[in-house]
Each structure stands twice: as structure tokens, then as C-alpha cells.
Design a protein around this motif. Structure first.
Motif, short mmCIF file in Angstrom:
data_model
loop_
_atom_site.label_atom_id
_atom_site.label_comp_id
_atom_site.label_asym_id
_atom_site.label_seq_id
_atom_site.Cartn_x
_atom_site.Cartn_y
_atom_site.Cartn_z
N LYS A 297 0.83 -1.19 -0.02
CA LYS A 297 -0.04 0.08 -0.01
C LYS A 297 0.94 1.30 -0.25
O LYS A 297 0.34 2.21 -0.61
CB LYS A 297 -0.83 0.08 1.18
N LEU A 298 1.94 1.06 0.69
CA LEU A 298 2.87 2.36 0.62
C LEU A 298 3.50 2.57 -0.72
O LEU A 298 3.52 3.83 -1.33
CB LEU A 298 4.19 2.20 1.86
N MET A 299 3.56 1.60 -1.43
CA MET A 299 4.14 1.72 -2.88
C MET A 299 3.23 2.35 -3.62
O MET A 299 3.55 3.24 -4.50
CB MET A 299 4.71 0.46 -3.25
N GLU A 300 1.93 2.02 -3.44
CA GLU A 300 0.87 2.47 -4.24
C GLU A 300 0.54 4.21 -4.03
O GLU A 300 0.72 4.78 -4.98
CB GLU A 300 -0.42 2.14 -3.68
N VAL A 301 0.82 4.62 -2.73
CA VAL A 301 0.49 5.93 -2.43
C VAL A 301 1.83 6.77 -2.80
O VAL A 301 1.86 8.18 -3.04
CB VAL A 301 0.25 5.97 -1.10
N ALA A 302 2.87 5.92 -2.99
CA ALA A 302 4.19 6.75 -3.36
C ALA A 302 4.44 6.87 -4.78
O ALA A 302 5.46 7.26 -5.07
CB ALA A 302 5.54 5.93 -2.35
N ALA A 303 3.58 6.25 -5.38
CA ALA A 303 3.60 6.00 -6.90
C ALA A 303 4.88 5.30 -7.28
O ALA A 303 5.78 5.68 -8.24
CB ALA A 303 3.60 7.35 -7.66
N VAL A 304 5.34 4.17 -6.60
CA VAL A 304 6.60 3.45 -6.72
C VAL A 304 5.98 2.17 -7.75
O VAL A 304 5.27 1.63 -7.46
CB VAL A 304 7.13 2.88 -5.55
N ASP B 284 13.96 4.80 -5.34
CA ASP B 284 12.66 4.75 -4.97
C ASP B 284 12.46 4.55 -3.42
O ASP B 284 11.94 5.22 -2.67
CB ASP B 284 11.87 3.75 -5.47
N ILE B 285 13.45 4.01 -2.64
CA ILE B 285 13.67 3.63 -1.31
C ILE B 285 13.88 5.33 -0.56
O ILE B 285 13.38 5.65 0.18
CB ILE B 285 14.69 2.83 -0.80
N GLY B 286 15.19 5.73 -1.14
CA GLY B 286 15.26 6.88 -0.56
C GLY B 286 14.84 8.14 -0.79
O GLY B 286 14.93 8.93 0.24
N PHE B 287 13.94 8.24 -1.79
CA PHE B 287 13.17 9.64 -1.93
C PHE B 287 11.71 9.30 -1.94
O PHE B 287 11.02 10.25 -1.85
CB PHE B 287 13.54 10.08 -3.43
N ARG B 288 11.37 7.93 -2.03
CA ARG B 288 9.82 7.80 -2.12
C ARG B 288 9.51 6.93 -0.75
O ARG B 288 8.26 7.46 0.09
CB ARG B 288 9.37 7.07 -3.27
N GLU C 225 -6.25 -2.05 7.56
CA GLU C 225 -5.17 -1.17 8.34
C GLU C 225 -4.08 -0.95 7.49
O GLU C 225 -3.77 0.43 7.64
CB GLU C 225 -4.88 -2.26 9.43
N ALA C 226 -3.69 -1.66 6.48
CA ALA C 226 -2.46 -1.25 5.81
C ALA C 226 -2.92 -0.01 4.87
O ALA C 226 -1.95 0.93 4.78
CB ALA C 226 -2.07 -2.41 4.94
N HIS C 227 -4.05 -0.26 4.26
CA HIS C 227 -4.47 1.10 3.45
C HIS C 227 -4.41 2.34 4.52
O HIS C 227 -4.09 3.53 3.84
CB HIS C 227 -5.71 0.68 2.83
N GLU C 228 -5.11 2.28 5.30
CA GLU C 228 -5.31 3.28 6.34
C GLU C 228 -3.95 3.99 6.73
O GLU C 228 -3.67 5.41 6.80
CB GLU C 228 -6.21 3.10 7.63
N LEU C 229 -3.12 3.01 7.32
CA LEU C 229 -1.82 3.62 7.82
C LEU C 229 -0.90 4.25 6.48
O LEU C 229 -0.32 5.10 6.54
CB LEU C 229 -1.07 2.44 8.15
N ALA C 230 -0.98 3.41 5.30
CA ALA C 230 -0.18 3.98 4.20
C ALA C 230 -0.58 5.42 3.92
O ALA C 230 0.12 6.58 3.44
CB ALA C 230 -0.24 3.14 2.90
N SER C 231 -1.99 5.66 3.84
CA SER C 231 -2.56 7.13 3.55
C SER C 231 -2.22 8.10 4.64
O SER C 231 -1.94 9.18 4.31
CB SER C 231 -4.14 6.73 3.52
N MET C 232 -2.11 7.54 5.97
CA MET C 232 -1.90 8.47 6.87
C MET C 232 -0.40 8.86 6.93
O MET C 232 0.10 10.14 7.15
CB MET C 232 -2.28 7.74 8.27
N ASN D 136 3.87 12.85 5.47
CA ASN D 136 4.82 13.48 4.80
C ASN D 136 4.55 14.68 4.07
O ASN D 136 5.41 15.40 3.80
CB ASN D 136 4.94 12.38 3.71
N ARG D 137 3.29 15.07 3.62
CA ARG D 137 2.85 16.14 2.78
C ARG D 137 2.89 17.29 4.09
O ARG D 137 3.47 18.46 3.74
CB ARG D 137 1.69 16.15 2.21
N GLU D 138 2.55 16.95 5.29
CA GLU D 138 2.72 18.06 6.27
C GLU D 138 4.10 18.22 6.69
O GLU D 138 4.63 19.38 6.93
CB GLU D 138 1.95 17.36 7.44
#
Length: 529
Positions: free
Chosen positions: A224-231, A239-243, A271-278, A283-285
């Protein structure tokens, strides 16, 4: 370099990993941990809130659970307790868990008083760490830190690499058929790249194989983290270092790192989806807070910094969020090519800061020259943390600038681009890209090659993307290439034709992998002598 060394570099093999018992005090650590497992003792894993820390905790926890243990996981609170084994975090850990065995991971090497206090309360302590030791070492069951031995071959490991070696040592001592250590290399690659340790020796094996494990990871949170980070495939260390890394770090920077840790260990898709979105939102904040502090630091810098005089940058102010100071220090160090310390003071006048260095200066050595004015400090050559009282800040700053001037030569203070090879556009083909890809993973200790091309011209007008970047269609004689120039819109382009410093990228489009140029610098073409 011999033919065998070239082969092992181009084709990293898990079979080439060394005996984990070569690390200092590893046997004592394994013996004590297995005793705790057998006697069902209360085991606490005490970590740190960065990516190296949370991946290490996740890895060791999964290893111990495969033996039937139930370790409790503990992370310090950055804002309230600071980094590492601070007295406040150790007291809270004791009150919550009353450990019989505490395994400190990514911290503890400099925590002599705190570990003595735990021993007095009846707890045994094992330390897995990679930070630079000071003169005194903690009195504990085992300190597994390659840097306590000057001749250790494993100085390059970060804590998640040491955690992997511990798991390997445990499995050699007591097999766990249901535990697949190779599959855990996704965690090892995340922590190793994010901690910016050299990608040499076994780190190269960890990251090269770990990237393959990330691509097929069964962890819902990581997917899910890879999805929200567009990896997307093919993955790289970048991709690891910057995303991925910044999103995992965001939780610990602004609040607590519990969410990042839970993302890595959860088996629940929702839970994975909620945590990745959070984490993505945090990160934007974090980026907004970082920009504010960076702008204020640049303003402060304008009042005190003279590049012709100062070999280092030291800035501080009240109210700067401690969670972004390391990133701000990194940006200042990169922009001005100076080691940088950035400190934020709280309402009581206590300052917590972060430092980032440049090649040629060990932050730990330089901060050692300022020890009289510091409450505490720790870290390694290129990154460090420190605590200083506001009334001592001016003298500490002066001592650090003086130390940097003594330790850095004039040559080291001059920024430069190291060019590896001149290439013509006619050289850029599929074979070149395949050989280039074979050198990966790139990172600290294995820099991505920087190439040079002469007399390049734009075939069409540059396109501005996201108000910051340029997409270029370039021509060199009769050969054309597409290029991306990150932040290229921030200043006017030089007169054409250009000499160009660039790196190569693999760009996947429509199922086809293409070669793309990433521009690093342009200048008006110099006459060929």
C-alpha cells in the motif's frame, strides 16, 4: 580489482554472506536471547524512530515470534524524550513493560548510565547498534556493534544489517523452519538505503536482493505504501531513498513512529491502506513544516554566514520543529557545501539539533571538539544528533566552526562534480543501459556514474513540469535524446550549445524499458582545444 571481485560485485549472492558470529559479542547475544525465549522472560525491543530503527524492530520481533516468544516493542517519543535511550524514554519503558531482557536496537552504544540503571532494576541488556562509540562502553550482556573494533570488516553495516546478522546467528544456532530470513530482506533494504550507509560488502547484497523482495513483498503495508508513493517497476534504491523512506520517516518526525512500525508488521489489508494513507498525509505535512523551517534558517544564515570565512554552518532558533532539523541540515549542507548543524530550542531553552556533513569531515570528531558546550551528542560521520542549552549555543557554534576549519582543507570546501566518462549520444543504447543497470544498487559508497556530453542543443523549447522541472528534447549532431532536468526551471538556462553533466535512467513506458537522461548541470559549451 580481480575477475572474481568483479563477478561478485556484478552478481551479488546470498551465499557470499559471512559467518554472523564474526561480529563482536554475537555469541553472547544469541545465548542470552535464546535463554529468554526458553524461560518465557519478558523481552522488550527498544528501538529508534527512524527507518533503520523501525525496520530493525520489525525484523527482530518477527524472528523472536517464530520461536514462540512475545516481545514488546518500544519506540521513544522524539518531541518529549529525544533520540536513543534517554532517561525519560528508559523510565517510560520500564514503567510500561518491566523487561527482564531489553534488546536496544539502533541505540545504546553511548547509554552507559541508562543501561546501568536498567541493570540496577534487574534487567539484562543486549545492544545491537552501529553508532560511533565514545571512550566508555556500556556494561551489558553484549554490545554487538562492529565499530567497537577498529579492525572489524563490518563498519559499513547499519542497525538493520546487524539485526539481520543476529537473525542469521540465531537460525544457525536454532533453526526455525517456518521463518524465511531471505524474505525479510525487504526490511533490510529499506533500512540500509534510508540510513545512507555505504552500499559495499554485504550491504550491496542486502539491498540488491532486498529490492527484489520489496517488488514481490507479501507485506500489505509495504504494498500500500508503494501505491501511495507511486513506486512502480523496476524499483531502484532511489525509490527507497526518495519515496518510501521519507514516508516511513514522516510519522516519527512529526509525532510517533508507531504507525510506521505497525505498517510494516500488519497483516490486515484495511489497516495497511489506512496507515499508508496516513503516512502519505504526514509526509506532505512534514514537507510544509520543513519548508517553513528551511526558509527561516536561510534568513538566519544570511545574517551570520560568510562562505569566504566559515567552514561550517550553525543556525538555531526557538520553535523549530525537531522532526525536520535533519532534513533542513541536509539541504543546507548540499546547497552551500558546508557541514551544517540546525538546532531548535524549546520554551525552557533546551536545544535539540541535527547535523549533516560533507566528504572529509566526521561530525562525531568535530562535535567532540565542542563537548564542553554540549549536553550530549551521538551519531556517525555523516549524520549526528545533539542537545545544547541556549546559553551555551554561541560558544558551541564557534567551537564547531573552528573545528571544521581545522579539519577541512580548502580543497574539500570547494564543491565540484566528479565526471566519470565522456559519452556521445551515439553511445547511448540498450547495451549501455544494461551495463549501467548491472552496477546498481547506487547510493553511498557506490555512486551512480556521472557522464559528460559536449555541444548539446535543445531540439525544441523546454517544457516546464510542476513549475519546477524541465523536460528537454536534446540533439547532439544527428542523434536525439529525451531528458529530465529536476529543478531546472529555478534559474535561467545558459547560452547554447551546452556541455552537459548527466546520469542515465531506465524509464519504463508501455511495457518497454527505455534509456532516459537525467541532467545534473549545464554550462555554455567550452571550446575544444
Amino acid at each position: 580489482m580481480s575477475a572474481d571481485e568483479v563477478r561478485s560485485f556484478l552478481h551479488p549472492r546470498l551465499g557470499a554472506l559471512s559467518d554472523p558470529f564474526l561480529l563482536p559479542r554475537m555469541r553472547e547475544a544469541v545465548t542470552r536471547i535464546l535463554k529468554a525465549v526458553d524461560h518465557r522472560e519478558r523481552i522488550v525491543l527498544f528501538g529508534d524512530y527512524d527507518v533503520d530503527g523501525v525496520t530493525s524492530l520489525a525484523l527482530v520481533a518477527e524472528m523472536l515470534r517464530s520461536y514462540g516468544a512475545d516481545p514488546k516493542l518500544f519506540l521513544p517519543l522524539r518531541m518529549e524524550e529525544g533520540y536513543g535511550m534517554s532517561p525519560e524514554s528508559v523510565d517510560r519503558c520500564w514503567e510500561q513493560h518491566r523487561p527482564q531482557l531489553l534488546i536496544a536496537i539502533d541505540c545504546g552504544t553511548s547509554s552507559c548510565d541508562e543501561i546501568d540503571g536498567l541493570k540496577a532494576r534487574g534487567a539484562d541488556v543486549v545492544v545491537l547498534d552501529h553508532h560511533e562509540p565514545k571512550s566508555a562502553l556500556p556494561d551489558c550482556v553484549a554490545l554487538v556493534n562492529p565499530k567497537v573494533e577498529t579492525d572489524s570488516a563490518f563498519h559499513y553495516l547499519c542497525s538493520v544489517g546487524i539485526a539481520f546478522k543476529l537473525c542469521h546467528a540465531l537460525l544457525k544456532t536454532r533453526p526455525a523452519p517456518a521463518f524465511d530470513l531471505k524474505a525479510k530482506l525487504d526490511l533490510v533494504a529499506l533500512g540500509t538505503v534510508a540510513d545512507i550507509v555505504p552500499l559495499q560488502g554485504e550491504n550491496r547484497i542486502f539491498v540488491q536482493r532486498g529490492i527484489l523482495e520489496i517488488a514481490k513483498s507479501k507485506r500489505p503495508g509495504l504494498r500500500k505504501l508503494m501505491e501511495v508513493a507511486a513506486v512502480r517497476s523496476p524499483l531502484s534504491s532511489g525509490d527507497i531513498g526518495f519515496r518510501l523512506g521519507p514516508r516511513l520517516n514522516a510519522a516519527g518526525r512529526l509525532a510517533t513512529a508507531e504507525k510506521a512500525l505497525q505498517l510494516l508488521v500488519t497483516h490486515d489489508e484495511t489497516e495497511a491502506h489506512e496507515l499508508a494513507s496516513m503516512l502519505d498525509a504526514q509526509n506532505r505535512e512534514r514537507q510544509e513544516v520543513e519548508k517553513q523551517v528551511l526558509d527561516e534558517a536561510e534568513t538566519e544564515l544570511g545574517k551570520v554566514f560568510d562562505p569566504n570565512r566559515d567552514a561550517a554552518i550553525v543556525v538555531g532558533a526557538s520553535g523549530w520543529h525537531p522532526g525536520v532539523l535533519g532534513i533542513v541540515a541536509s539541504r543546507l549542507a548540499r546547497k552551500y557545501h558546508r557541514p551544517a548543524l540546525v538546532v531548535g530550542f524549546d520554551a525552557d531553552g533546551l536545544g535539540k539539533g541535527s547535523g549533516r556533513s560533507i566528504e572529509g569531515l566526521s561530525l562525531i570528531e568535530a562535535l567532540g571538539h565542542c563537548e564542553d558546550w554540549l549536553v550530549k551528542f551521538g551519531g556517525h560521520e555523516m549524520a549526528a544528533g545533539l542537545t545544547v542549552r541556549q546559553e551555551d549555543f554561541p560558544r558551541m557554534a564557534e567551537a564547531f566552526r573552528h573545528a571544521a576549519r581545522e579539519l577541512l582543507s580548502d580543497e574539500k570546501l570547494q564543491p565540484y562534480l566528479h565526471l566519470d566518462q565522456e559519452l556521445a549520444f551515439s553511445d547511448l543504447n540498450g547495451d549501455m543501459l544494461r551495463w549501467h543497470q548491472a552496477l546498481q544498487p547506487f547510493g553511498s559508497g557506490n555512486a551512480q556514474p556521472m557522464f559528460f556530453a559536449r555541444e548539446v542543443e535543445p531540439a525544441i523549447a523546454p517544457q516546464i513540469v510542476k513549475e519546477r522541472h524541465l523536460v528537454l528534447r536534446l540533439r547532439q549532431k544527428n542523434h536525439f535524446r529525451r531528458a529530465i532536468f529536476f529543478d531546472g526551471a529555478s534559474s535561467p538556462l545558459p547560452s547554447t550549445p551546452w556541455d552537459m553533466a548527466f546520469r542515465l535512467q531506465a524509464d519504463e513506458y508501455g511495457g518497454e524499458t527505455r534509456l532516459q537522461i537525467q541532467v545534473e548541470a549545464l554550462r555554455t559549451a567550452a571550446p575544444i582545444e
